[in-house]
Design a protein around this motif. Structure first.
Motif, mmCIF file in Angstrom:
data_model
loop_
_atom_site.group_PDB
_atom_site.id
_atom_site.type_symbol
_atom_site.label_atom_id
_atom_site.label_comp_id
_atom_site.label_asym_id
_atom_site.label_seq_id
_atom_site.Cartn_x
_atom_site.Cartn_y
_atom_site.Cartn_z
ATOM 1 N N ASP A 8 42.009 34.785 40.239
ATOM 2 C CA ASP A 8 41.615 33.783 39.307
ATOM 3 C C ASP A 8 42.219 33.936 37.997
ATOM 4 O OD1 ASP A 8 40.123 32.623 41.443
ATOM 5 O OD2 ASP A 8 38.462 33.539 40.871
ATOM 6 N N GLN A 9 43.287 34.369 37.898
ATOM 7 C CA GLN A 9 44.085 34.430 36.516
ATOM 8 C C GLN A 9 45.046 33.218 36.268
ATOM 9 O OE1 GLN A 9 43.518 37.058 34.455
ATOM 10 N NE2 GLN A 9 41.989 37.489 35.927
ATOM 11 N N GLU A 10 45.039 32.835 34.817
ATOM 12 C CA GLU A 10 45.603 31.659 34.645
ATOM 13 C C GLU A 10 47.211 31.637 34.904
ATOM 14 O OE1 GLU A 10 45.323 30.589 30.595
ATOM 15 O OE2 GLU A 10 42.900 30.445 30.421
ATOM 16 N N LYS A 11 47.648 30.816 35.422
ATOM 17 C CA LYS A 11 49.220 30.528 36.077
ATOM 18 C C LYS A 11 50.147 30.921 34.631
ATOM 19 C CE LYS A 11 48.764 27.962 40.282
ATOM 20 N NZ LYS A 11 49.469 27.013 40.967
ATOM 21 N N LYS A 12 49.687 30.546 33.582
ATOM 22 C CA LYS A 12 50.611 30.700 32.353
ATOM 23 C C LYS A 12 50.795 32.105 32.071
ATOM 24 C CE LYS A 12 51.210 29.482 27.550
ATOM 25 N NZ LYS A 12 50.556 28.704 26.306
ATOM 26 N N GLN A 13 49.487 32.750 32.379
ATOM 27 C CA GLN A 13 49.698 34.231 31.971
ATOM 28 C C GLN A 13 50.524 34.954 33.190
ATOM 29 O OE1 GLN A 13 45.157 34.801 31.843
ATOM 30 N NE2 GLN A 13 45.806 36.071 29.945
ATOM 31 N N VAL A 14 50.443 34.648 34.198
ATOM 32 C CA VAL A 14 51.376 35.033 35.270
ATOM 33 C C VAL A 14 52.804 34.826 35.132
ATOM 34 C CG1 VAL A 14 51.803 35.269 37.793
ATOM 35 C CG2 VAL A 14 49.381 35.016 37.055
ATOM 36 N N GLN A 15 53.044 33.493 34.631
ATOM 37 C CA GLN A 15 54.425 33.182 34.294
ATOM 38 C C GLN A 15 55.156 33.772 33.331
ATOM 39 O OE1 GLN A 15 56.283 31.065 36.423
ATOM 40 N NE2 GLN A 15 57.799 32.041 35.147
ATOM 41 N N ASN A 16 54.229 34.114 32.165
ATOM 42 C CA ASN A 16 54.735 35.113 31.050
ATOM 43 C C ASN A 16 54.916 36.486 31.540
ATOM 44 O OD1 ASN A 16 54.379 33.079 29.292
ATOM 45 N ND2 ASN A 16 52.292 33.633 28.777
ATOM 46 N N LEU A 56 47.865 45.662 30.974
ATOM 47 C CA LEU A 56 47.604 44.192 30.956
ATOM 48 C C LEU A 56 46.311 43.708 31.667
ATOM 49 C CD1 LEU A 56 51.390 42.828 31.773
ATOM 50 C CD2 LEU A 56 50.216 43.220 29.451
ATOM 51 N N ASP A 57 45.757 42.647 30.771
ATOM 52 C CA ASP A 57 44.191 42.179 31.224
ATOM 53 C C ASP A 57 44.494 41.521 32.784
ATOM 54 O OD1 ASP A 57 43.054 42.982 29.027
ATOM 55 O OD2 ASP A 57 43.247 41.166 28.094
ATOM 56 N N ILE A 58 45.693 41.085 33.153
ATOM 57 C CA ILE A 58 45.660 40.083 34.275
ATOM 58 C C ILE A 58 46.028 41.082 35.485
ATOM 59 C CG2 ILE A 58 46.265 38.023 33.057
ATOM 60 C CD1 ILE A 58 49.029 38.448 34.142
ATOM 61 N N VAL A 59 46.482 42.354 35.418
ATOM 62 C CA VAL A 59 47.068 43.233 36.279
ATOM 63 C C VAL A 59 45.911 44.176 37.118
ATOM 64 C CG1 VAL A 59 48.469 45.142 36.774
ATOM 65 C CG2 VAL A 59 49.347 43.340 35.281
ATOM 66 N N GLU A 60 45.763 44.224 38.061
ATOM 67 C CA GLU A 60 44.888 44.835 38.993
ATOM 68 C C GLU A 60 45.317 46.327 39.249
ATOM 69 O OE1 GLU A 60 42.867 44.501 43.338
ATOM 70 O OE2 GLU A 60 42.282 43.055 42.201
ATOM 71 N N SER A 61 46.764 46.279 39.787
ATOM 72 C CA SER A 61 47.242 47.666 39.886
ATOM 73 C C SER A 61 48.681 47.453 39.971
ATOM 74 C CB SER A 61 46.747 48.015 41.452
ATOM 75 O OG SER A 61 47.235 47.142 42.260
ATOM 76 N N VAL A 62 49.449 48.477 39.956
ATOM 77 C CA VAL A 62 51.062 48.767 40.107
ATOM 78 C C VAL A 62 51.527 49.836 40.755
ATOM 79 C CG1 VAL A 62 52.945 48.797 38.836
ATOM 80 C CG2 VAL A 62 51.051 47.811 37.452
#
Length: 337
Positions: A8-16, A56-62
């Protein structure tokens, strides 16, 4: 490298994030599932600060990916890819049967076989116009004229058509072909693969006669890296020391591929065995192993076929195979469209 985005993260943040990654010279493979969004980074990821992305706040794992194939990797795309060929879907719980003659010999022959295959339950029509042969003295196919006849059969039956392309120079002639097949001998024809990658036409990629699974997936990667995600893998037997059958059908490749890639996997038992009476049991075994479809050779007069008559089924034999397949498919959660 795989970046899993929190739910449920904002698409704008993902696109950035995607824009930032692309500015580093990397390609991005975006996979949006029902509950998970995954960003796959393709290229030289050594320049990426993995710890920075993790903060980054929107990232769960890398996670760094070790396999050399990226776009074809199930880690990049956890859900099965569904490839739509004129409403015939490959992948997931869908099952397709591609059937027809090894080579197109005449208008009467290909239309007669096409009608019989459709009546028996085939969902796509195959037919060879250009035939790669071991001997230069063997029938090489009708070429462009054969393609025209195959398209006539498509018009008569409504079946999508599958045929082999051997050279970049014939791409324009394949206008109207629904699936372009890359044969075993061309699995590592990288110039051809890259050219096909610039199309959107689905590509049926056969395994080379001595190719490892990783080499096969890397060939799929050549196509996908150029922008064409529509790749269907086809196991058609590999060369071993056994001589009783034409090749050795590697059914173990199916579950291995299902674990490693999201791409659909079908089986060609006709080329693998080279003997028509073995096609039915190996077709059923392929379904049991998890295949997404079959490619079966059917000829109205195998004894007088110009190519591979020994491995071709007569229409009534093909109908018997389809009847058995229909009974077995529900047991493995598959459906013949």
């Amino acid at each position: 490298m795989i970046v899993v985005i929190k739910k449920d993260q904002e698409k704008k943040q993902v696109q950035n994030l995607i824009s930032w990654v692309e500015k580093l010279g990397l390609k991005v493979h975006l996979s949006e599932g029902e509950n998970t969004t995954i960003i796959g980074l393709v290229g030289d990821t050594s320049k990426v600060d993995i710890d920075l992305i993790r903060t980054l706040d929107i990232v769960e794992s890398v996670t760094r990916v070790q396999e050399p194939y990226k776009n074809a990797n199930r880690k990049f795309h956890p859900a099965d890819s569904i490839i739509d060929v004129n409403s015939c879907k490959f992948g997931g719980n869908h099952f397709q049967i591609i059937a027809g003659p090894c080579s197109i010999e005449s208008e009467k022959q290909v239309i007669e076989v096409a009608m019989a295959c459709k009546k028996a339950g085939a969902t796509l029509l195959r037919g060879g116009a250009f035939k790669p042969r071991t001997s230069p003295y063997s029938f090489q196919g009708m070429g462009v004229d054969g393609l025209k006849l195959l398209k006539k059969a498509k018009a008569e039956t409504g079946l999508p058509i599958v045929t082999e392309i051997m050279s970049e120079e014939h791409i324009d002639d394949f206008e109207g072909v629904d699936v372009m097949q890359v044969g075993a001998r061309n699995m590592q024809n990288f110039d051809l693969l890259k050219r096909l990658g610039k199309l959107k036409t689905p590509i049926l990629l056969k395994r080379g006669i001595a190719a490892t699974i990783e080499e096969w997936l890397m060939s799929a990667e050549y196509i996908m890296s150029e922008g064409n995600p529509n790749v269907i893998l086809c196991e058609r037997g590999i060369r071993t020391y056994e001589t009783y059958t034409r090749n050795t059908l590697d059914l173990s490749a199916i579950p291995v591929l299902k674990e490693r890639t999201h791409l659909p996997v079908i089986v060609d038992p006709s080329h693998a065995l080279g003997i028509s009476r073995f096609v039915k049991p190996m077709s059923l075994a392929s379904v049991g192993a998890g295949a997404d479809g079959l490619m079966i050779e059917v000829h109205n007069d195998p004894a007088h076929a110009l190519c591979d008559g020994a491995q071709s089924l007569r229409p009534e034999q093909f109908e018997d195979v389809v009847t058995s397949l229909r009974a077995m498919l529900p047991a493995v959660g598959k459906e013949l469209n």
